[in-house]
Design a protein around this motif. Structure first.
Motif, PDB file in Angstrom:
ATOM      1  N   PHE A  24      55.890  23.324  30.765  1.00 21.86           N
ATOM      2  CA  PHE A  24      54.469  23.477  30.412  1.00 21.86           C
ATOM      3  C   PHE A  24      54.272  24.567  29.364  1.00 21.86           C
ATOM      4  O   PHE A  24      53.418  24.452  28.490  1.00 21.86           O
ATOM      5  N   LEU A  25      55.052  25.637  29.463  1.00 19.78           N
ATOM      6  CA  LEU A  25      54.950  26.722  28.485  1.00 19.78           C
ATOM      7  C   LEU A  25      55.347  26.243  27.089  1.00 19.78           C
ATOM      8  O   LEU A  25      54.755  26.652  26.086  1.00 19.78           O
ATOM      9  N   GLU A  26      56.320  25.359  27.045  1.00 16.68           N
ATOM     10  CA  GLU A  26      56.741  24.794  25.757  1.00 16.68           C
ATOM     11  C   GLU A  26      55.659  23.875  25.200  1.00 16.68           C
ATOM     12  O   GLU A  26      55.304  23.954  24.016  1.00 16.68           O
ATOM     13  N   LYS A  27      55.117  23.023  26.047  1.00 16.82           N
ATOM     14  CA  LYS A  27      54.113  22.055  25.602  1.00 16.82           C
ATOM     15  C   LYS A  27      52.829  22.740  25.141  1.00 16.82           C
ATOM     16  O   LYS A  27      52.186  22.308  24.175  1.00 16.82           O
ATOM     17  N   ALA A  28      52.451  23.818  25.817  1.00 13.46           N
ATOM     18  CA  ALA A  28      51.184  24.486  25.506  1.00 13.46           C
ATOM     19  C   ALA A  28      51.121  24.990  24.074  1.00 13.46           C
ATOM     20  O   ALA A  28      50.038  25.076  23.477  1.00 13.46           O
ATOM     21  N   GLN A  29      52.264  25.300  23.502  1.00 16.04           N
ATOM     22  CA  GLN A  29      52.288  25.839  22.144  1.00 16.04           C
ATOM     23  C   GLN A  29      51.782  24.837  21.115  1.00 16.04           C
ATOM     24  O   GLN A  29      51.275  25.230  20.063  1.00 16.04           O
ATOM     25  N   GLY A  30      51.891  23.560  21.407  1.00 14.92           N
ATOM     26  CA  GLY A  30      51.484  22.535  20.454  1.00 14.92           C
ATOM     27  C   GLY A  30      50.095  21.987  20.683  1.00 14.92           C
ATOM     28  O   GLY A  30      49.654  21.090  19.956  1.00 14.92           O
ATOM     29  N   LEU A  31      49.373  22.499  21.678  1.00 11.64           N
ATOM     30  CA  LEU A  31      48.035  21.995  21.977  1.00 11.64           C
ATOM     31  C   LEU A  31      46.975  22.796  21.207  1.00 11.64           C
ATOM     32  O   LEU A  31      47.144  24.002  20.994  1.00 11.64           O
ATOM     33  N   PRO A  32      45.868  22.158  20.816  1.00  9.48           N
ATOM     34  CA  PRO A  32      44.860  22.831  19.978  1.00  9.48           C
ATOM     35  C   PRO A  32      43.880  23.698  20.761  1.00  9.48           C
ATOM     36  O   PRO A  32      42.673  23.709  20.477  1.00  9.48           O
ATOM     37  N   ALA A  33      44.368  24.423  21.753  1.00 10.49           N
ATOM     38  CA  ALA A  33      43.506  25.328  22.519  1.00 10.49           C
ATOM     39  C   ALA A  33      43.332  26.634  21.755  1.00 10.49           C
ATOM     40  O   ALA A  33      44.277  27.133  21.135  1.00 10.49           O
ATOM     41  N   ASP A  34      42.128  27.206  21.821  1.00 12.46           N
ATOM     42  CA  ASP A  34      41.890  28.495  21.162  1.00 12.46           C
ATOM     43  C   ASP A  34      42.663  29.611  21.847  1.00 12.46           C
ATOM     44  O   ASP A  34      43.177  30.518  21.203  1.00 12.46           O
ATOM     45  N   GLN A  35      42.714  29.561  23.161  1.00 14.89           N
ATOM     46  CA  GLN A  35      43.394  30.589  23.935  1.00 14.89           C
ATOM     47  C   GLN A  35      44.328  29.933  24.944  1.00 14.89           C
ATOM     48  O   GLN A  35      44.014  28.883  25.495  1.00 14.89           O
ATOM     49  N   VAL A  36      45.461  30.571  25.175  1.00 20.24           N
ATOM     50  CA  VAL A  36      46.378  30.144  26.227  1.00 20.24           C
ATOM     51  C   VAL A  36      46.623  31.344  27.132  1.00 20.24           C
ATOM     52  O   VAL A  36      46.940  32.432  26.656  1.00 20.24           O
ATOM     53  N   PHE A  37      46.426  31.143  28.440  1.00 19.75           N
ATOM     54  CA  PHE A  37      46.804  32.235  29.337  1.00 19.75           C
ATOM     55  C   PHE A  37      47.921  31.766  30.255  1.00 19.75           C
ATOM     56  O   PHE A  37      47.857  30.725  30.884  1.00 19.75           O
ATOM     57  N   LEU A  38      48.979  32.563  30.246  1.00 16.85           N
ATOM     58  CA  LEU A  38      50.176  32.289  31.027  1.00 16.85           C
ATOM     59  C   LEU A  38      49.971  32.954  32.385  1.00 16.85           C
ATOM     60  O   LEU A  38      49.762  34.164  32.481  1.00 16.85           O
ATOM     61  N   ASP A  39      50.008  32.148  33.437  1.00 16.13           N
ATOM     62  CA  ASP A  39      49.479  32.570  34.728  1.00 16.13           C
ATOM     63  C   ASP A  39      50.566  33.046  35.688  1.00 16.13           C
ATOM     64  O   ASP A  39      51.529  32.325  35.964  1.00 16.13           O
ATOM     65  N   LEU A  40      50.385  34.274  36.187  1.00 13.42           N
ATOM     66  CA  LEU A  40      51.240  34.804  37.239  1.00 13.42           C
ATOM     67  C   LEU A  40      50.543  34.793  38.597  1.00 13.42           C
ATOM     68  O   LEU A  40      51.154  35.161  39.601  1.00 13.42           O
ATOM     69  N   GLU A  41      49.270  34.372  38.614  1.00 13.24           N
ATOM     70  CA  GLU A  41      48.520  34.442  39.864  1.00 13.24           C
ATOM     71  C   GLU A  41      48.578  33.122  40.624  1.00 13.24           C
ATOM     72  O   GLU A  41      49.627  32.717  41.115  1.00 13.24           O
ATOM     73  N   ASP A  42      47.461  32.401  40.707  1.00  5.41           N
ATOM     74  CA  ASP A  42      47.382  31.235  41.585  1.00  5.41           C
ATOM     75  C   ASP A  42      48.359  30.123  41.217  1.00  5.41           C
ATOM     76  O   ASP A  42      48.768  29.349  42.083  1.00  5.41           O
ATOM     77  N   ALA A  43      48.731  30.019  39.950  1.00  6.71           N
ATOM     78  CA  ALA A  43      49.622  28.931  39.526  1.00  6.71           C
ATOM     79  C   ALA A  43      51.079  29.223  39.844  1.00  6.71           C
ATOM     80  O   ALA A  43      51.941  28.369  39.614  1.00  6.71           O
ATOM     81  N   CYS A  44      51.373  30.414  40.351  1.00  2.00           N
ATOM     82  CA  CYS A  44      52.755  30.778  40.689  1.00  2.00           C
ATOM     83  C   CYS A  44      52.879  31.027  42.187  1.00  2.00           C
ATOM     84  O   CYS A  44      52.138  31.847  42.749  1.00  2.00           O
ATOM     85  N   ALA A  45      53.833  30.366  42.815  1.00  2.00           N
ATOM     86  CA  ALA A  45      54.114  30.633  44.226  1.00  2.00           C
ATOM     87  C   ALA A  45      54.643  32.060  44.371  1.00  2.00           C
ATOM     88  O   ALA A  45      55.290  32.581  43.455  1.00  2.00           O
ATOM     89  N   PRO A  46      54.383  32.716  45.488  1.00  2.00           N
ATOM     90  CA  PRO A  46      54.841  34.098  45.673  1.00  2.00           C
ATOM     91  C   PRO A  46      56.319  34.315  45.363  1.00  2.00           C
ATOM     92  O   PRO A  46      56.678  35.293  44.692  1.00  2.00           O
ATOM     93  N   LEU A  47      57.170  33.417  45.807  1.00  2.92           N
ATOM     94  CA  LEU A  47      58.600  33.598  45.565  1.00  2.92           C
ATOM     95  C   LEU A  47      58.986  33.395  44.104  1.00  2.92           C
ATOM     96  O   LEU A  47      60.054  33.851  43.661  1.00  2.92           O
ATOM     97  N   ALA A  48      58.105  32.747  43.334  1.00  4.59           N
ATOM     98  CA  ALA A  48      58.408  32.481  41.925  1.00  4.59           C
ATOM     99  C   ALA A  48      57.890  33.561  40.987  1.00  4.59           C
ATOM    100  O   ALA A  48      58.243  33.588  39.808  1.00  4.59           O
ATOM    101  N   LYS A  49      57.053  34.457  41.482  1.00  5.99           N
ATOM    102  CA  LYS A  49      56.395  35.427  40.605  1.00  5.99           C
ATOM    103  C   LYS A  49      57.366  36.373  39.880  1.00  5.99           C
ATOM    104  O   LYS A  49      57.231  36.588  38.662  1.00  5.99           O
ATOM    105  N   PRO A  50      58.354  36.980  40.561  1.00  3.16           N
ATOM    106  CA  PRO A  50      59.236  37.909  39.844  1.00  3.16           C
ATOM    107  C   PRO A  50      59.963  37.266  38.663  1.00  3.16           C
ATOM    108  O   PRO A  50      60.024  37.847  37.572  1.00  3.16           O
TER     109      PRO A  50
END
Length: 321
Positions: A24-50
């Motif tokens: 998803f991080l790779e794909k987001a670079q090619g989308l015409p969004a004004d802003q992209v926020f890379l999420d460490l909160e709700d979109a990441c499971a606790p064990l995946a955060k580090p």
């Protein structure tokens, strides 16, 4: 002397991307969004955060985010992850980062704490102090009650964001569809919340951003909800799926007709208030009287159009003497 920092960036579409998902991080670079926020909160499971912290650093440093505002959403201050989120991401990729998004903000001191931490990291790493902005997300009743103080807590603050899902839960709203009107209430249940955020944002010259619409395949529903926020004056809305990006960019941009009209008002007012135009405080543009208030309203529409890269299709012609 350093250049002033532009806090008013285009944010019609703010794309959420899980920080733990390289595809998803790779794909987001090619989308015409004004802003992209890379999420460490709700979109990441606790064990995946580090591990996600390091993944985000890699993609910020090595990815092509040209034309996009680059943001990382960290975890909120009530968790054990926040300080390490900020330290790892900013030390590792601070030169390629525009803002930190702080979720579930409840009072001004939480913004002040993030400001202080960012300042220490910037000084330690030799980065420009104060360049990295803060986006404050309002997600519960306490945050909304304190939104004025939150908006004015730091010169780093760029946006106030409505987080509808957690907010709906915090006030026991009778709905399971995030962003849609709850059954049984005949008016707009979000009007007060959105206006409260908007007033606080505008008081401090900040942008106001609406949160997500979770029915990602219901583009008509997305447009309807986004249209309400845009009509009030919000600057943009979150997008959770590539299919929502185009709708957000369209809804939060003026129509071509409105953009052209705004530019004509600005040109006409500049002419009529000049020596050549008779130094008039008000004048007629076709069948419409324009004055200083008209100019201020036109500046808003023209600014949004210019930020969206629109080009005018008409020009003002001064009347013959």
């Amino acid at each position: 002397m350093s250049e002033p920092i532009n806090r008013l960036r285009p944010r019609r579409s703010c794309l959420a991307v899980p920080g733990s998902n390289p595809r998803f991080l790779e794909k987001a670079q090619g989308l015409p969004a004004d802003q992209v926020f890379l999420d460490l909160e709700d979109a990441c499971a606790p064990l995946a955060k580090p591990e996600a912290r390091h993944t985000i650093v890699k993609f910020l440093n090595e990815g092509d985010w040209t034309g996009k505002t680059r943001v990382v959403r960290v975890n909120d201050w009530t968790t054990e992850w926040t300080y390490r989120d900020v330290v790892t991401v900013v030390e590792g990729a601070g030169q390629n980062l525009d803002c930190i998004m702080l979720p579930k903000v409840q009072d001004a001191q939480q913004v002040v704490a993030l400001d202080l931490l960012l300042t220490q990291i910037e000084k330690t790493m030799g980065f420009e102090v104060g360049r990295i902005g803060i986006e404050a997300q309002i997600e519960n009743a306490k945050g909304l009650v304190n939104v004025d103080e939150i908006a004015g807590a730091s010169s780093r603050v760029e946006t106030i964001i409505f987080g509808p899902a957690d907010f709906m839960a915090s006030i026991n709203m009778k709905s399971l569809v995030v962003g849609m009107q709850p059954p049984g209430y005949p008016a707009d249940a979000y009007h007060y919340i959105l206006m409260r955020i908007l007033m606080a944002a505008r008081t401090h010259d900040l942008q106001a951003i609406d949160g997500p619409f979770l029915q990602i395949k219901n583009i008509d529903g997305y447009r309807e909800v986004a249209g309400r926020a845009a009509a009030l004056g919000f600057d943009g809305k979150w997008v959770l799926h590539p299919g929502q990006v185009e709708a957000a960019n369209e809804v939060f941009s003026p129509s071509q007709e409105d953009y052209d009209h705004a530019e004509l008002i600005l040109d006409a007012y500049a002419y009529y208030t000049s020596e050549a135009g008779g130094k008039k405080g008000s004048a007629m543009l076709g069948d419409e009287m324009i004055d200083e208030a008209s100019r201020k309203m036109a500046l808003v529409i023209s600014g949004k159009g210019r930020a969206a890269g629109m080009r005018r299709t008409s020009t003002f012609e001064a009347p013959e003497a």
